[in-house]
Write an enzyme that holds these catalytic residues in place. Structure first.
Site, PDB file in Angstrom:
ATOM      1  N   ASP A  66       0.815  -1.215   0.000  1.00  0.00           N
ATOM      2  CA  ASP A  66       0.000   0.000   0.000  1.00  0.00           C
ATOM      3  C   ASP A  66       0.851   1.268   0.000  1.00  0.00           C
ATOM      4  OD1 ASP A  66       0.986  -0.366   2.584  1.00  0.00           O
ATOM      5  OD2 ASP A  66      -0.969  -0.802   3.470  1.00  0.00           O
ATOM      6  N   ASN A 135      -7.343  -2.904  14.432  1.00  0.00           N
ATOM      7  CA  ASN A 135      -8.737  -3.224  14.080  1.00  0.00           C
ATOM      8  C   ASN A 135      -8.823  -4.434  13.149  1.00  0.00           C
ATOM      9  OD1 ASN A 135      -7.823  -2.224  11.659  1.00  0.00           O
ATOM     10  ND2 ASN A 135      -9.287  -0.547  11.497  1.00  0.00           N
ATOM     11  N   HIS A 137      -7.064  -4.868  10.310  1.00  0.00           N
ATOM     12  CA  HIS A 137      -6.838  -4.642   8.880  1.00  0.00           C
ATOM     13  C   HIS A 137      -5.540  -5.294   8.403  1.00  0.00           C
ATOM     14  CE1 HIS A 137      -4.721  -0.474   9.558  1.00  0.00           C
ATOM     15  NE2 HIS A 137      -3.797  -1.364   9.300  1.00  0.00           N
ATOM     16  N   GLU A 142      -9.626  -2.050   5.408  1.00  0.00           N
ATOM     17  CA  GLU A 142     -10.266  -1.783   6.693  1.00  0.00           C
ATOM     18  C   GLU A 142     -11.471  -2.706   6.903  1.00  0.00           C
ATOM     19  OE1 GLU A 142      -8.699  -0.073   8.671  1.00  0.00           O
ATOM     20  OE2 GLU A 142      -7.992   1.857   7.907  1.00  0.00           O
TER      21      GLU A 142
HETATM   22  C1  GLP Z   1      -0.456   0.168   8.766  1.00  0.00           C
HETATM   23  C2  GLP Z   1      -0.160  -0.545   7.422  1.00  0.00           C
HETATM   24  C3  GLP Z   1      -0.285  -2.029   7.556  1.00  0.00           C
HETATM   25  C4  GLP Z   1       0.379  -2.443   8.853  1.00  0.00           C
HETATM   26  C5  GLP Z   1      -0.426  -1.969  10.017  1.00  0.00           C
HETATM   27  C6  GLP Z   1       0.224  -2.202  11.365  1.00  0.00           C
HETATM   28  O1  GLP Z   1      -1.462   1.092   8.714  1.00  0.00           O
HETATM   29  N1  GLP Z   1      -0.909  -0.112   6.286  1.00  0.00           N
HETATM   30  O2  GLP Z   1       0.273  -2.659   6.412  1.00  0.00           O
HETATM   31  O3  GLP Z   1       0.472  -3.841   8.919  1.00  0.00           O
HETATM   32  O4  GLP Z   1      -0.848  -0.653   9.853  1.00  0.00           O
HETATM   33  O5  GLP Z   1       1.257  -1.310  11.609  1.00  0.00           O
HETATM   34  P1  GLP Z   1       2.359  -1.527  12.718  1.00  0.00           P
HETATM   35  O6  GLP Z   1       3.215  -2.641  12.233  1.00  0.00           O
HETATM   36  O7  GLP Z   1       3.123  -0.222  12.770  1.00  0.00           O
HETATM   37  O8  GLP Z   1       1.657  -1.841  13.966  1.00  0.00           O
END
Ligand code: GLP
Length: 240
Positions: A66, A135, A137, A142
């Site tokens: 993304d 959440n 995702h 989402e």
């Molecule tokens: C972000 C990314 C995800 C990621 C998630 C968790 O928003 N788009 O790909 O896995 O949130 O992030 P983190 O690893 O910093 O907890």
């Protein structure tokens, strides 16, 4: 779905880096799907070490999950910047074979289609790395996202904007939209690894691994993937 519980962030990173290295060794021209966020940082550090000890990344192709809409590669919070900083500039990967959605594309819909096509043209993703949002995702899919959707433009959930505000000067600077591979794109990867570390992910991990398969918890779809491995540390696994 295979669940591997390890002690902490470092052992999660070591386990996943070993799996990625195994993939690269078995198939040097692998197509890797890459994730951002705090969770994969240790994996990238270890891959840089593998490279320093001789691992060859030159034949790989990579696709990131993304990118934020509105942030260009020069923005320090863009995922282009993140990948360059944490991996691409430190290994011998061919920059022309690293792909990330273009958050500045004038026609976002066309960009989503272009990205999806690039993945198909590369022969699909061999191994996809994933983190998980609090959440549930994956990528930026989402809760509520249909499972049949390919790369698409996403309105970020309030909770995601709040979670990611820690990387920005203020919450107002967090983009509200992103381009993300869809659940369908992710499910087409031949193998997926979901990583999670820390108690803040325990509820999401529980819902993804033990809960019903539901669009309310996007990561729960991985229960339907034939080769999904969840690598979690004890804190993230505390509810399992
Ligand atoms: C972000 C990314 C995800 C990621 C998630 C968790 O928003 N788009 O790909 O896995 O949130 O992030 P983190 O690893 O910093 O907890």
């Amino acid at each position: 779905m295979k669940v591997v519980v390890v002690a902490n962030f470092d052992s999660m990173s070591a386990e996943v880096a070993k799996m990625v290295f195994g993939q690269i060794t078995r198939k040097p021209n692998s197509v890797l799907g890459l994730a951002t966020g705090s969770t994969p940082l240790g994996v990238y550090e270890l891959l840089v070490e593998y490279h320093a000890r001789g691992a060859d990344f030159s034949r790989l192709t990579t696709f990131n999950l993304d990118e934020y809409v509105g942030l260009g590669p020069d923005h320090p919070q863009s995922y282009h910047w993140y990948m360059n900083e944490n991996l691409f500039s430190k290994v011998n990967i061919n920059p022309e074979r690293t792909f990330i959605p273009d958050g500045l594309a004038p026609d976002l819909e066309a960009e989503c289609q272009r990205y999806e096509k690039l993945i198909q043209q590369a022969g699909g993703i061999d191994l996809q790395l994933l983190g998980i949002g609090t959440n549930g995702h994956i990528g930026f899919n989402e809760p509520g996202t249909e499972f049949g959707i390919e790369t698409h433009v996403v309105d970020l959930a309030e909770s995601t904007i709040r979670d990611n505000a820690r990387f920005f000067e203020s919450i107002d600077e967090v983009p509200t939209r992103a381009i993300s591979m869809g659940i369908k794109t992710i499910m087409q990867a031949k193998e997926v690894i979901l990583m999670a570390s820390g108690g803040s992910k325990a509820d999401a991990v529980y819902a993804a691994v033990r809960g019903p398969v539901t669009t309310a918890v996007p990561a729960s779809v991985l229960q339907l993937h034939p080769f999904a491995t969840v690598v979690v540390d004890q804190a993230a696994a505390s509810r399992l």
